[in-house]
Design a protein around this motif. Structure first.
Motif, PDB file in Angstrom:
ATOM      1  N   PHE A  52      13.828 118.204  79.966  1.00  0.00           N
ATOM      2  CA  PHE A  52      14.579 119.166  80.241  1.00  0.00           C
ATOM      3  C   PHE A  52      15.858 118.886  80.659  1.00  0.00           C
ATOM      4  O   PHE A  52      16.169 117.551  81.384  1.00  0.00           O
ATOM      5  CB  PHE A  52      14.233 119.958  81.647  1.00  0.00           C
ATOM      6  N   PHE A  53      17.065 119.436  79.822  1.00  0.00           N
ATOM      7  CA  PHE A  53      18.371 118.852  80.028  1.00  0.00           C
ATOM      8  C   PHE A  53      19.274 119.775  80.824  1.00  0.00           C
ATOM      9  O   PHE A  53      18.837 121.054  81.115  1.00  0.00           O
ATOM     10  CB  PHE A  53      18.921 118.496  78.804  1.00  0.00           C
ATOM     11  N   ALA A  54      20.529 119.912  80.941  1.00  0.00           N
ATOM     12  CA  ALA A  54      21.315 120.600  81.822  1.00  0.00           C
ATOM     13  C   ALA A  54      21.368 122.060  81.122  1.00  0.00           C
ATOM     14  O   ALA A  54      21.389 122.851  81.749  1.00  0.00           O
ATOM     15  CB  ALA A  54      22.858 120.016  81.965  1.00  0.00           C
ATOM     16  N   GLY A  55      21.666 122.170  79.933  1.00  0.00           N
ATOM     17  CA  GLY A  55      21.599 123.420  79.237  1.00  0.00           C
ATOM     18  C   GLY A  55      20.504 123.791  78.175  1.00  0.00           C
ATOM     19  O   GLY A  55      20.755 125.066  77.793  1.00  0.00           O
ATOM     20  N   PHE A  56      19.652 123.082  78.077  1.00  0.00           N
ATOM     21  CA  PHE A  56      18.556 123.203  76.943  1.00  0.00           C
ATOM     22  C   PHE A  56      17.217 122.381  77.393  1.00  0.00           C
ATOM     23  O   PHE A  56      17.491 121.544  78.348  1.00  0.00           O
ATOM     24  CB  PHE A  56      18.960 122.759  75.676  1.00  0.00           C
ATOM     25  N   ALA A  57      16.164 123.071  76.995  1.00  0.00           N
ATOM     26  CA  ALA A  57      14.805 122.129  76.937  1.00  0.00           C
ATOM     27  C   ALA A  57      14.573 121.624  75.389  1.00  0.00           C
ATOM     28  O   ALA A  57      15.189 122.336  74.526  1.00  0.00           O
ATOM     29  CB  ALA A  57      13.646 123.126  77.492  1.00  0.00           C
ATOM     30  N   LYS A  58      13.958 120.610  75.587  1.00  0.00           N
ATOM     31  CA  LYS A  58      13.442 120.136  74.201  1.00  0.00           C
ATOM     32  C   LYS A  58      12.003 120.131  74.231  1.00  0.00           C
ATOM     33  O   LYS A  58      11.308 119.611  75.232  1.00  0.00           O
ATOM     34  CB  LYS A  58      14.035 118.571  74.124  1.00  0.00           C
ATOM     35  N   PHE A 113       7.741 130.893  66.141  1.00  0.00           N
ATOM     36  CA  PHE A 113       8.005 130.951  67.711  1.00  0.00           C
ATOM     37  C   PHE A 113       9.401 131.279  67.921  1.00  0.00           C
ATOM     38  O   PHE A 113       9.824 130.892  69.073  1.00  0.00           O
ATOM     39  CB  PHE A 113       7.525 129.595  68.418  1.00  0.00           C
ATOM     40  N   GLY A 114      10.099 131.522  67.113  1.00  0.00           N
ATOM     41  CA  GLY A 114      11.664 131.783  67.109  1.00  0.00           C
ATOM     42  C   GLY A 114      12.454 130.725  66.908  1.00  0.00           C
ATOM     43  O   GLY A 114      13.744 131.118  67.061  1.00  0.00           O
ATOM     44  N   PHE A 115      12.117 129.722  66.337  1.00  0.00           N
ATOM     45  CA  PHE A 115      13.084 128.561  65.852  1.00  0.00           C
ATOM     46  C   PHE A 115      13.436 128.662  64.495  1.00  0.00           C
ATOM     47  O   PHE A 115      12.845 129.385  63.631  1.00  0.00           O
ATOM     48  CB  PHE A 115      12.196 127.061  65.806  1.00  0.00           C
ATOM     49  N   ALA A 116      14.532 128.057  64.390  1.00  0.00           N
ATOM     50  CA  ALA A 116      15.390 128.180  63.116  1.00  0.00           C
ATOM     51  C   ALA A 116      16.097 126.907  62.954  1.00  0.00           C
ATOM     52  O   ALA A 116      16.507 126.027  63.911  1.00  0.00           O
ATOM     53  CB  ALA A 116      16.385 129.343  62.985  1.00  0.00           C
ATOM     54  N   GLU A 117      16.244 126.284  61.603  1.00  0.00           N
ATOM     55  CA  GLU A 117      17.099 125.221  61.518  1.00  0.00           C
ATOM     56  C   GLU A 117      18.641 125.428  62.071  1.00  0.00           C
ATOM     57  O   GLU A 117      19.267 126.400  62.096  1.00  0.00           O
ATOM     58  CB  GLU A 117      17.293 124.802  59.899  1.00  0.00           C
ATOM     59  N   ARG A 118      18.899 124.447  62.975  1.00  0.00           N
ATOM     60  CA  ARG A 118      20.170 124.312  63.615  1.00  0.00           C
ATOM     61  C   ARG A 118      21.155 124.688  62.537  1.00  0.00           C
ATOM     62  O   ARG A 118      21.544 123.483  61.430  1.00  0.00           O
ATOM     63  CB  ARG A 118      20.579 122.918  64.361  1.00  0.00           C
ATOM     64  N   GLN A 121      16.678 130.512  70.419  1.00  0.00           N
ATOM     65  CA  GLN A 121      17.542 131.017  71.382  1.00  0.00           C
ATOM     66  C   GLN A 121      16.381 132.145  71.936  1.00  0.00           C
ATOM     67  O   GLN A 121      16.151 133.091  71.197  1.00  0.00           O
ATOM     68  CB  GLN A 121      18.692 131.560  70.936  1.00  0.00           C
ATOM     69  N   GLN A 122      16.030 132.291  73.299  1.00  0.00           N
ATOM     70  CA  GLN A 122      15.228 133.096  73.603  1.00  0.00           C
ATOM     71  C   GLN A 122      15.796 134.061  74.984  1.00  0.00           C
ATOM     72  O   GLN A 122      17.047 133.346  75.607  1.00  0.00           O
ATOM     73  CB  GLN A 122      14.049 132.655  74.268  1.00  0.00           C
ATOM     74  N   SER A 123      15.373 135.273  75.269  1.00  0.00           N
ATOM     75  CA  SER A 123      15.943 136.087  76.530  1.00  0.00           C
ATOM     76  C   SER A 123      15.129 135.246  77.635  1.00  0.00           C
ATOM     77  O   SER A 123      13.990 134.736  77.283  1.00  0.00           O
ATOM     78  CB  SER A 123      15.756 137.296  76.143  1.00  0.00           C
ATOM     79  N   SER A 124      15.731 135.476  78.701  1.00  0.00           N
ATOM     80  CA  SER A 124      15.067 135.011  80.085  1.00  0.00           C
ATOM     81  C   SER A 124      13.955 135.810  80.318  1.00  0.00           C
ATOM     82  O   SER A 124      13.894 137.076  79.912  1.00  0.00           O
ATOM     83  CB  SER A 124      16.135 135.085  81.069  1.00  0.00           C
ATOM     84  N   LEU A 156      17.556 128.497  75.830  1.00  0.00           N
ATOM     85  CA  LEU A 156      17.827 127.496  74.484  1.00  0.00           C
ATOM     86  C   LEU A 156      16.953 126.161  74.459  1.00  0.00           C
ATOM     87  O   LEU A 156      16.854 125.475  75.393  1.00  0.00           O
ATOM     88  CB  LEU A 156      19.422 126.789  74.660  1.00  0.00           C
ATOM     89  N   ILE A 157      16.253 126.333  73.514  1.00  0.00           N
ATOM     90  CA  ILE A 157      15.178 125.305  73.431  1.00  0.00           C
ATOM     91  C   ILE A 157      15.236 124.464  72.015  1.00  0.00           C
ATOM     92  O   ILE A 157      15.553 125.252  71.047  1.00  0.00           O
ATOM     93  CB  ILE A 157      13.895 125.857  73.195  1.00  0.00           C
ATOM     94  N   TYR A 158      15.433 123.406  72.173  1.00  0.00           N
ATOM     95  CA  TYR A 158      15.881 122.422  71.041  1.00  0.00           C
ATOM     96  C   TYR A 158      14.481 121.587  70.353  1.00  0.00           C
ATOM     97  O   TYR A 158      13.656 121.272  71.124  1.00  0.00           O
ATOM     98  CB  TYR A 158      16.952 121.627  71.404  1.00  0.00           C
ATOM     99  N   GLY A 159      14.526 121.191  69.423  1.00  0.00           N
ATOM    100  CA  GLY A 159      13.418 120.334  68.643  1.00  0.00           C
ATOM    101  C   GLY A 159      13.815 119.769  67.542  1.00  0.00           C
ATOM    102  O   GLY A 159      15.016 119.973  66.811  1.00  0.00           O
ATOM    103  N   HIS A 160      13.039 118.601  66.943  1.00  0.00           N
ATOM    104  CA  HIS A 160      12.946 118.189  65.788  1.00  0.00           C
ATOM    105  C   HIS A 160      11.610 118.776  64.952  1.00  0.00           C
ATOM    106  O   HIS A 160      10.592 118.413  65.504  1.00  0.00           O
ATOM    107  CB  HIS A 160      12.981 116.744  65.978  1.00  0.00           C
ATOM    108  N   SER A 161      11.841 119.058  63.652  1.00  0.00           N
ATOM    109  CA  SER A 161      10.962 119.431  62.932  1.00  0.00           C
ATOM    110  C   SER A 161      10.674 118.579  61.745  1.00  0.00           C
ATOM    111  O   SER A 161      11.618 118.425  61.011  1.00  0.00           O
ATOM    112  CB  SER A 161      10.935 121.005  62.657  1.00  0.00           C
TER     113      SER A 161
END
Length: 412
Positions: free
Chosen positions: A270-276, A326-331, A350-353, A310-315
């Motif tokens: 978990f980072f300031a503005g996003f989770a990974k 699960f709602g992900f797309a290439e950046r 990008q998800q709603s709260s 906002l959730i970030y990852g490497h695929s």
């Protein structure tokens, strides 16, 4: 070899998968006066001579040699009695593994089959080749009898091959349920047709119990690390330092189990503005389960419960489609890169709260509950205190009335 995968299916099949048309013929044939018996050589010769007038056959000496090797390969079929009796000849080759291989690789010659390809009497074949079906005027009645005979010849089932020598014969074979053999054995003769056994009714497998939970102690972490070692180090040959990168003790881990066995894991930071979300792994033997989906779904929900939209990852390039579920797309401005010999791309979600997501307005005792268990009273909730609103609420909820007597259960 190419054929092995298909011929090995025989153990899991019951009988030949003839079409509904053949099954109806079988029902009718059972009501007829029909005989379908092994033929002596003396009985077979007149019928073979009659058949030679209409079709090309193997040399008589070869047929005689094969009949000596296995007398069951020639069958006489008789329908009716007296002047109305009709007689036909049915010849088949029960093939051993050598013969089956020859069929699959295209070296089989129906005009000159080798004796060493043929099973002896009473030996279960790896495949059957319909060598000759000569039943003028009675084939429709005899199809069901032939089908019934195969149940006795191959009680465990095996592929049955045929060669249609005329367009009419091919149409008839197709109507019986035969398929183009080249669709399954690319190297075989283009004229060959094949029909496979029917599957046995399988016993219902007990439903697997999948569970995903936060790794809460050292034992859970060791299980997760074992899964990752089996997946990334053993299968992708990455180095230890690449897999265990120094972030494990500052991350949240989830452990997935199948019937109680450690089977998968995933990690979140978990980072300031996003989770990974990262390090999703499922052991090879459990990849036919839905555990990977359960882990990814639980990880996304966990991030949203903590207030991250906002959730970030490497695929891996070949797994982007999986993450899209699960709602992900290439950046859009993302970069592709590689580590541990694997190509990756950046993905974002990008998800709603969530309405129940944690905020500063949550009860103080809720925010100090164990990670991921914010909806369950924790140790401090159970700490007796008149100033503890959660404790008071729990005490109130645990009071019930039985008759005219009030019973209070101690919380916790």
């Amino acid at each position: 070899m190419q054929h092995d995968r298909h011929f090995a299916q025989a153990a899991s099949f019951r009988n030949i998968g003839f079409s509904e048309k053949v099954q109806k013929c079988l029902d009718r044939a059972l009501r007829l006066d029909v005989q379908f018996l092994p033929a002596s050589w003396a009985d077979a010769v007149p019928l073979l001579n009659r058949a030679r007038r209409d079709m090309a056959l193997a040399p008589e000496t070869l047929i005689r040699d094969l009949h000596r090797h296995n007398p069951e390969i020639l069958r006489i079929a008789e329908v009716g009695q007296g002047d109305a009796r009709r007689t036909g000849l049915f010849c088949y080759l029960p093939l051993n593994e050598l013969g089956a291989s020859a069929l699959a690789d295209g070296s089989f010659d129906g005009k000159a089959p080798k004796v060493e390809w043929i099973c002896g009497a009473g030996v279960a074949p790896a495949a059957i080749y319909l060598w000759l079906v000569y039943m003028p005027g009675t084939l429709g009645q005899m199809m069901g009898v032939i089908a019934n005979a195969f149940d006795a010849l191959t009680p465990e089932g095996c592929p049955v091959f045929s060669k249609a020598v005329t367009p009419h014969a091919e149409r008839l074979n197709r109507s019986m349920g035969f398929l183009a053999a080249r669709d399954f054995y690319p190297a075989c003769s283009p004229e060959l047709l094949v029909i496979f056994p029917q599957k046995k009714p399988e016993k219902a497998k007990p439903k697997q119990h999948l569970q995903v939970a936060i790794a809460r102690d050292l034992a859970d972490l060791m299980k997760a690390f074992t899964v990752r070692s089996a997946t990334y180090i053993a299968e992708q040959y990455c180095h230890y330092e690449e897999e265990f990168d120094g972030n494990d003790l500052c991350a949240t881990h989830m452990l997935g189990t199948v019937d109680g066995d450690a089977a998968g894991c995933i990690r979140m930071r978990f980072f300031a503005g996003f989770a990974k979300i990262e390090r999703l792994a499922v052991r090879r033997e459990y990849r036919n389960s839905k555990l990977a989906f359960e882990l990814a779904r639980a990880a996304v929900r966990h991030c949203r419960m903590k207030g991250y939209t906002l959730i970030y990852g490497h695929s891996r390039l070949d797994l982007v489609r999986f993450w899209k579920m699960f709602g992900f797309a290439e950046r859009p401005d993302g970069r592709d890169f590689a580590f541990a010999n694997v190509r990756y791309v950046e993905i974002v979600c990008q998800q709603s709260s969530l309405p129940e997501a944690l905020t500063l307005d949550a009860e103080p005792l809720v925010l100090i509950r164990p990670e991921g268990a914010w909806d369950v009273p924790g140790p401090l909730d159970r700490s007796p205190s008149e100033q503890n609103p959660v404790q008071r609420a729990m005490l109130a909820q645990s009071t019930r009335t039985v008759g005219n007597r009030a019973i209070t259960r101690q919380a916790g």
